[in-house]
Design a protein around this motif. Structure first.
Motif, PDB file in Angstrom:
ATOM      1  N   MET A   1       0.850  -1.207   0.000  1.00 27.11           N
ATOM      2  CA  MET A   1       0.000   0.000   0.000  1.00 27.11           C
ATOM      3  C   MET A   1       0.882   1.252   0.000  1.00 27.11           C
ATOM      4  O   MET A   1       1.784   1.370   0.827  1.00 27.11           O
ATOM      5  CB  MET A   1      -0.888  -0.006   1.251  1.00 27.11           C
ATOM      6  CG  MET A   1      -1.854   1.140   1.309  1.00 27.11           C
ATOM      7  SD  MET A   1      -3.080   0.982   2.622  1.00 27.11           S
ATOM      8  CE  MET A   1      -2.185   1.546   4.045  1.00 27.11           C
ATOM      9  N   TYR A  63      -9.576  12.100  -3.334  1.00 28.96           N
ATOM     10  CA  TYR A  63      -9.682  10.838  -2.601  1.00 28.96           C
ATOM     11  C   TYR A  63     -11.157  10.496  -2.413  1.00 28.96           C
ATOM     12  O   TYR A  63     -11.927  11.302  -1.894  1.00 28.96           O
ATOM     13  CB  TYR A  63      -9.008  10.959  -1.239  1.00 28.96           C
ATOM     14  CG  TYR A  63      -8.833   9.614  -0.558  1.00 28.96           C
ATOM     15  CD1 TYR A  63      -7.695   8.847  -0.757  1.00 28.96           C
ATOM     16  CD2 TYR A  63      -9.828   9.097   0.270  1.00 28.96           C
ATOM     17  CE1 TYR A  63      -7.538   7.614  -0.162  1.00 28.96           C
ATOM     18  CE2 TYR A  63      -9.680   7.863   0.877  1.00 28.96           C
ATOM     19  CZ  TYR A  63      -8.530   7.127   0.662  1.00 28.96           C
ATOM     20  OH  TYR A  63      -8.379   5.903   1.248  1.00 28.96           O
ATOM     21  N   GLY A  66     -14.504   4.756   0.294  1.00 27.13           N
ATOM     22  CA  GLY A  66     -15.387   3.622   0.033  1.00 27.13           C
ATOM     23  C   GLY A  66     -15.374   3.142  -1.404  1.00 27.13           C
ATOM     24  O   GLY A  66     -16.077   2.183  -1.732  1.00 27.13           O
ATOM     25  N   GLU A  68     -13.754   1.462  -4.973  1.00 26.04           N
ATOM     26  CA  GLU A  68     -12.857   0.334  -5.253  1.00 26.04           C
ATOM     27  C   GLU A  68     -11.423   0.800  -5.396  1.00 26.04           C
ATOM     28  O   GLU A  68     -10.482   0.075  -5.129  1.00 26.04           O
ATOM     29  CB  GLU A  68     -13.287  -0.368  -6.542  1.00 26.04           C
ATOM     30  CG  GLU A  68     -14.372  -1.387  -6.312  1.00 26.04           C
ATOM     31  CD  GLU A  68     -14.741  -2.076  -7.596  1.00 26.04           C
ATOM     32  OE1 GLU A  68     -13.858  -2.720  -8.178  1.00 26.04           O
ATOM     33  OE2 GLU A  68     -15.905  -1.974  -8.011  1.00 26.04           O
TER      34      GLU A  68
ATOM     35  N   PHE B  81     -13.976   2.256  13.428  1.00 22.37           N
ATOM     36  CA  PHE B  81     -12.738   2.704  12.788  1.00 22.37           C
ATOM     37  C   PHE B  81     -11.995   1.514  12.164  1.00 22.37           C
ATOM     38  O   PHE B  81     -11.527   1.599  11.019  1.00 22.37           O
ATOM     39  CB  PHE B  81     -11.863   3.397  13.833  1.00 22.37           C
ATOM     40  CG  PHE B  81     -10.689   4.087  13.251  1.00 22.37           C
ATOM     41  CD1 PHE B  81     -10.799   5.384  12.780  1.00 22.37           C
ATOM     42  CD2 PHE B  81      -9.466   3.449  13.128  1.00 22.37           C
ATOM     43  CE1 PHE B  81      -9.715   6.022  12.215  1.00 22.37           C
ATOM     44  CE2 PHE B  81      -8.385   4.082  12.570  1.00 22.37           C
ATOM     45  CZ  PHE B  81      -8.511   5.376  12.119  1.00 22.37           C
ATOM     46  N   CYS B  85     -10.969   0.623   8.228  1.00 25.69           N
ATOM     47  CA  CYS B  85      -9.599   0.321   7.761  1.00 25.69           C
ATOM     48  C   CYS B  85      -9.541  -0.982   6.959  1.00 25.69           C
ATOM     49  O   CYS B  85      -8.558  -1.209   6.247  1.00 25.69           O
ATOM     50  CB  CYS B  85      -8.638   0.236   8.938  1.00 25.69           C
ATOM     51  SG  CYS B  85      -8.335   1.831   9.700  1.00 25.69           S
ATOM     52  N   PHE B  88      -8.544  -0.718   3.196  1.00 26.33           N
ATOM     53  CA  PHE B  88      -7.198  -0.524   2.632  1.00 26.33           C
ATOM     54  C   PHE B  88      -6.707  -1.819   1.998  1.00 26.33           C
ATOM     55  O   PHE B  88      -7.051  -2.895   2.450  1.00 26.33           O
ATOM     56  CB  PHE B  88      -6.239  -0.065   3.737  1.00 26.33           C
ATOM     57  CG  PHE B  88      -6.461   1.352   4.169  1.00 26.33           C
ATOM     58  CD1 PHE B  88      -6.491   2.373   3.239  1.00 26.33           C
ATOM     59  CD2 PHE B  88      -6.672   1.685   5.501  1.00 26.33           C
ATOM     60  CE1 PHE B  88      -6.710   3.694   3.623  1.00 26.33           C
ATOM     61  CE2 PHE B  88      -6.889   2.990   5.892  1.00 26.33           C
ATOM     62  CZ  PHE B  88      -6.909   3.993   4.954  1.00 26.33           C
ATOM     63  N   PRO B  89      -5.925  -1.759   0.943  1.00 21.53           N
ATOM     64  CA  PRO B  89      -5.296  -0.603   0.311  1.00 21.53           C
ATOM     65  C   PRO B  89      -6.162   0.082  -0.756  1.00 21.53           C
ATOM     66  O   PRO B  89      -5.690   1.001  -1.416  1.00 21.53           O
ATOM     67  CB  PRO B  89      -4.063  -1.215  -0.350  1.00 21.53           C
ATOM     68  CG  PRO B  89      -4.492  -2.588  -0.704  1.00 21.53           C
ATOM     69  CD  PRO B  89      -5.470  -3.020   0.341  1.00 21.53           C
ATOM     70  N   ARG B  90      -7.409  -0.365  -0.955  1.00 24.20           N
ATOM     71  CA  ARG B  90      -8.216   0.275  -2.008  1.00 24.20           C
ATOM     72  C   ARG B  90      -8.600   1.689  -1.583  1.00 24.20           C
ATOM     73  O   ARG B  90      -8.186   2.657  -2.214  1.00 24.20           O
ATOM     74  CB  ARG B  90      -9.449  -0.558  -2.307  1.00 24.20           C
ATOM     75  CG  ARG B  90      -9.111  -1.857  -3.056  1.00 24.20           C
ATOM     76  CD  ARG B  90     -10.285  -2.803  -3.065  1.00 24.20           C
ATOM     77  NE  ARG B  90      -9.964  -4.043  -3.733  1.00 24.20           N
ATOM     78  CZ  ARG B  90     -10.275  -4.298  -4.991  1.00 24.20           C
ATOM     79  NH1 ARG B  90     -10.886  -3.398  -5.713  1.00 24.20           N
ATOM     80  NH2 ARG B  90      -9.965  -5.452  -5.533  1.00 24.20           N
ATOM     81  N   SER B  91      -9.420   1.806  -0.535  1.00 25.55           N
ATOM     82  CA  SER B  91      -9.705   3.127   0.015  1.00 25.55           C
ATOM     83  C   SER B  91     -10.327   2.941   1.388  1.00 25.55           C
ATOM     84  O   SER B  91     -10.863   1.871   1.683  1.00 25.55           O
ATOM     85  CB  SER B  91     -10.659   3.925  -0.889  1.00 25.55           C
ATOM     86  OG  SER B  91     -11.961   3.377  -0.822  1.00 25.55           O
ATOM     87  N   PHE B  92     -10.240   3.977   2.213  1.00 24.97           N
ATOM     88  CA  PHE B  92     -10.830   3.936   3.547  1.00 24.97           C
ATOM     89  C   PHE B  92     -12.337   3.738   3.391  1.00 24.97           C
ATOM     90  O   PHE B  92     -12.968   4.403   2.566  1.00 24.97           O
ATOM     91  CB  PHE B  92     -10.523   5.258   4.262  1.00 24.97           C
ATOM     92  CG  PHE B  92     -10.886   5.265   5.725  1.00 24.97           C
ATOM     93  CD1 PHE B  92     -10.515   4.218   6.556  1.00 24.97           C
ATOM     94  CD2 PHE B  92     -11.569   6.328   6.282  1.00 24.97           C
ATOM     95  CE1 PHE B  92     -10.829   4.229   7.911  1.00 24.97           C
ATOM     96  CE2 PHE B  92     -11.889   6.347   7.627  1.00 24.97           C
ATOM     97  CZ  PHE B  92     -11.519   5.290   8.443  1.00 24.97           C
ATOM     98  N   PHE B  93     -12.911   2.818   4.154  1.00 28.39           N
ATOM     99  CA  PHE B  93     -14.349   2.506   4.140  1.00 28.39           C
ATOM    100  C   PHE B  93     -14.772   1.599   2.983  1.00 28.39           C
ATOM    101  O   PHE B  93     -15.951   1.296   2.852  1.00 28.39           O
ATOM    102  CB  PHE B  93     -15.246   3.761   4.101  1.00 28.39           C
ATOM    103  CG  PHE B  93     -15.378   4.454   5.409  1.00 28.39           C
ATOM    104  CD1 PHE B  93     -15.628   3.738   6.563  1.00 28.39           C
ATOM    105  CD2 PHE B  93     -15.268   5.835   5.506  1.00 28.39           C
ATOM    106  CE1 PHE B  93     -15.741   4.380   7.786  1.00 28.39           C
ATOM    107  CE2 PHE B  93     -15.389   6.485   6.721  1.00 28.39           C
ATOM    108  CZ  PHE B  93     -15.633   5.754   7.864  1.00 28.39           C
ATOM    109  N   PHE B  94     -13.813   1.190   2.121  1.00 32.40           N
ATOM    110  CA  PHE B  94     -14.211   0.293   1.032  1.00 32.40           C
ATOM    111  C   PHE B  94     -14.735  -1.010   1.638  1.00 32.40           C
ATOM    112  O   PHE B  94     -14.146  -1.573   2.562  1.00 32.40           O
ATOM    113  CB  PHE B  94     -13.020   0.009   0.103  1.00 32.40           C
ATOM    114  CG  PHE B  94     -13.334  -1.026  -0.938  1.00 32.40           C
ATOM    115  CD1 PHE B  94     -14.278  -0.754  -1.923  1.00 32.40           C
ATOM    116  CD2 PHE B  94     -12.724  -2.270  -0.936  1.00 32.40           C
ATOM    117  CE1 PHE B  94     -14.593  -1.707  -2.873  1.00 32.40           C
ATOM    118  CE2 PHE B  94     -13.032  -3.222  -1.883  1.00 32.40           C
ATOM    119  CZ  PHE B  94     -13.978  -2.942  -2.854  1.00 32.40           C
ATOM    120  N   ASN B  95     -15.846  -1.495   1.077  1.00 27.57           N
ATOM    121  CA  ASN B  95     -16.522  -2.667   1.634  1.00 27.57           C
ATOM    122  C   ASN B  95     -15.838  -3.940   1.131  1.00 27.57           C
ATOM    123  O   ASN B  95     -16.334  -4.622   0.228  1.00 27.57           O
ATOM    124  CB  ASN B  95     -18.003  -2.632   1.229  1.00 27.57           C
ATOM    125  CG  ASN B  95     -18.825  -3.606   2.020  1.00 27.57           C
ATOM    126  OD1 ASN B  95     -18.292  -4.465   2.702  1.00 27.57           O
ATOM    127  ND2 ASN B  95     -20.135  -3.467   1.929  1.00 27.57           N
TER     128      ASN B  95
END
Lengths: 520, 162
Positions: A1, A63, A66, A68, B81, B85, B88-95
């Protein structure tokens, strides 16, 4: 990452994590609590500096929470963004840097200043939330999340303004701030809801690309300007500011100064990026100019008669916000006219943004000095103080630097930003720099009075045993002093690399839209 | 605050517990039906208000353990929180735990909607803890004014040692 990809998320994640972990950290005793507080604020500062460095070359950081992929602004073939989206250009990064530095300095100061009081868990948690709200306001790319972050910072502020709940004045200030702030927040929500009802979007870039300038949009702009001018403390809707600043613990006042600047950033973002067609060149610009002049003049007039040091500084805050409003009003007046923009508009905007940063540092430093005086003497009444320069030489020295800067004395940074504002506003009308200069003279008179009353003269019998404040408090003040001196010593570098870039980012509406919509 | 009649306390005995069950249902089913962590948490938190109104202050304080509710609040926020996390590594809050349409179910313990339902539970914990603490704080203040106990003394963060 790759951590640098996620910097905008860290900006809000770190203070939120700090707030959530505070009950745990605070239960391990004083040392762990203090280390935890300073460590997290250092991480926020580091993130702020990294973001600022990333936007140096005119980059816009985007940014998407949530998604992808963090940069996927338009998922599933949608024509506008729907997720929580952060969009940070040079102007946003400048504000983030101001907030992060002031928050760090305020935290260092508070480690020693708040040590006398209980309630650390609540204090630290609210301080982190206030930082998260202010940073989010500068980073967000959509109007609804701007509202959410305004509310996060407001709710944290209510608790911090009324922190000394055994003092009726603190409760009154907190209640007053809560009442007017909530009315403003509801108006803000109505304005955002109106835009959402018409355009089906709350993302500023998307809204900006679709905006049609009709009557409804003019009403929405009027509401947004009123609300954000209130939140940044402009005259005549400034009444919450002196009370709130006076009663809040000084480390928090230091941060509140930059929170009000985050609202100011919201105001200029709305004018330059969302409604440039209405705000530029006409009545809106003149409204900001008039509001600026009135804030400057009446703010300083109310300040000179004060005897309570933090209230006096609170009124000066109104006056300082006036300079920024004047500068941005002049910039807006030139918007859409390349010749006027080159002649005076860009200088005004650079001067205004320079003043934002100056104000964030020297005003925060002045509040910390006032806090140091209160810590040492137990009073905020200037009439009761005197002769403290002998016992508190470091505080006195740093106060002189901050007071000289805010009064616009050469060669300090305050003089340079004010000069840019005088120079550019003269091109619009000579009366504007005249008002600004009179304000500057009165500011000098006011701070000369404070310095004389608090630090000079014979020592008062009550304060013979007063000693310099603890090292952590001095360290917090030193951070802001160093920043003030850096701005004084290298104004050219800061203007070329920060303020000019930030002004150009505000003027680059197309770039702001394309960063989200990808040049659609 | 004094207890109310037997009729009220009897109904409360049933209804207060029902509110907890219903609140937990709203929290757990938030990804399918209207509701979720905040709404369900608010319903669960009415338990303490029921006890206060029906049984009065004495019974209320037997239930009102500020430390427990504070812990619930902390656990809820920290869990929220951590689930964020997971993205990650896609994005914060990604399901990242969501099972795609037609995808293979790895374990029946992982809900098909992924972190959304876990976040609902975390928010539910947080809201139950926070709203219960608000009720406790408010009642303690009323109690203090009514009885005079603690008035003029130093509570909370009002100490100033100078």
């Amino acid at each position: 990452m790759n951590l640098s990809d996620h910097l905008p998320a860290f900006l809000v994640m770190i203070p939120l994590l700090g707030a959530f972990l505070t009950p745990l950290a605070a239960s391990f005793g004083k040392t762990v609590r203090s280390v935890f507080f300073v460590l997290f604020m250092s991480l926020i500062l580091l993130t702020g500096i990294s973001i600022c460095a990333s936007t140096f070359g005119g980059n816009i950081l985007v940014y998407v929470m949530g998604a992808e992929n963090f940069s996927l602004t338009l998922p599933s073939g949608m024509s506008y963004p729907v997720r929580i989206l952060f969009e940070i250009d040079a102007a946003g990064a400048l504000m983030i840097l101001c907030v992060a530095i002031a928050a760090f300095a305020g935290a260092l100061f508070s480690v020693a200043y708040m040590d006398r009081f209980s309630g650390w868990k609540r204090f630290m948690a609210l301080y982190f939330l206030l930082s998260a709200g202010a940073l989010g306001m500068c980073a967000t790319g959509d109007l609804f999340n701007f509202f959410v972050f305004v509310e996060v910072s407001s709710i944290a502020s209510f608790g911090l303004v009324a922190f000394w709940r055994d003092k009726p004045e603190a409760i009154e200030a907190g209640f007053k701030y809560m009442l007017v702030s909530q009315i403003a927040a509801m108006l803000l929500l109505i304005a955002i809801g109106t835009l959402y009802g018409k355009y089906n979007a709350v993302n500023m870039g998307a809204l900006s690309s679709m905006m049609r300038y009709g009557t409804l949009e003019r009403i929405v702009l009027a509401i947004l300007i009123s609300v954000l001018a209130f939140k940044c403390g402009a005259f005549p809707i400034h009444t919450w500011m002196p009370d709130a600043y006076a009663e809040t613990p000084s480390g928090v006042t230091c941060l509140l100064v930059t929170v009000s600047q985050a609202s100011f950033y919201g105001l200029i973002r709305v004018c330059f990026s969302l409604f440039p067609g209405i705000a530029g060149g006409g009545m809106v610009a003149w409204i900001l100019i008039v509001l600026g002049c009135m804030s400057m003049f009446f703010g300083v007039l109310m300040a000179v008669v004060q005897h309570e040091i933090k209230r006096l500084m609170g009124y000066h805050s109104i006056s300082q916000v006036g300079y920024m409003l004047l500068a941005m009003g002049v910039g807006l007046l030139a918007l859409g006219n390349g010749e006027k923009m080159a002649e005076y508009g860009l200088t005004a905007m650079k001067g205004g943004l320079f003043h934002v940063m100056n104000y964030s540092f020297y005003k925060a430093l002045l509040f910390l000095c006032a806090g140091a005086l209160y810590y040492a003497t137990g009073t905020r009444d200037l009439d009761k103080m005197g002769g403290l320069a002998r016992n508190m030489p470091w505080t006195a020295g740093m106060f002189v630097i901050a007071a000289s800067a805010i009064s616009g004395l050469p060669p300090f940074n305050g003089f340079m930003s004010k000069w840019m504002i005088y120079e550019s506003s003269f091109a619009v009308h000579p009366i504007l720099p005249a008002v600004a200069m009179i304000t500057s003279v009165l500011t000098l008179a006011s701070f000369a009075k404070v310095f004389q009353a608090a630090f000079l003269g014979p020592a008062k019998a009550d304060f013979v045993a007063v000693r310099e404040v603890p090292a952590f408090m001095l360290a917090g003040m030193a951070v802001l002093t160093v920043m003030t001196l850096l701005l004084t010593l290298f104004p050219g570098w800061f203007t070329g690399n920060l303020f000019e870039k930030a002004a150009e980012a505000l003027l680059n509406q197309r770039g702001y839209i394309d960063a989200v919509l990808g040049g659609m | 605050m004094k207890p109310l009649s037997v009729i009220v306390t009897s109904i409360c005995d049933v209804f207060a517990w029902f509110m907890i069950v219903f609140g937990v249902y709203v929290i757990n089913n938030g990804h399918n039906t209207p509701g979720g962590g905040f709404q369900g948490g608010a319903i669960v938190a009415t338990f303490l208000s029921f006890m206060l109104v029906a049984y009065g202050g004495k019974r209320f304080f037997a239930w009102a353990r500020a430390g427990v509710y504070g812990f619930l609040e902390f656990v809820g926020l920290a869990a929220f929180f951590v689930f964020g996390c997971f993205g990650f590594p896609r994005s914060f809050f990604f399901n990242s735990l969501a099972i795609p349409l037609g995808g293979q179910v790895l374990s029946e313990w992982i809900p098909y909607c992924g972190t959304i339902s876990l976040m609902n539970v975390a928010v539910g914990f947080e809201v139950v803890g926070a709203l219960s603490l608000v009720v406790i704080e408010m009642y303690e203040s009323i109690h203090m004014i009514d009885t005079g106990a603690g008035m003029g003394g130093e509570r909370g963060h009002d100490r100033f040692d100078r």
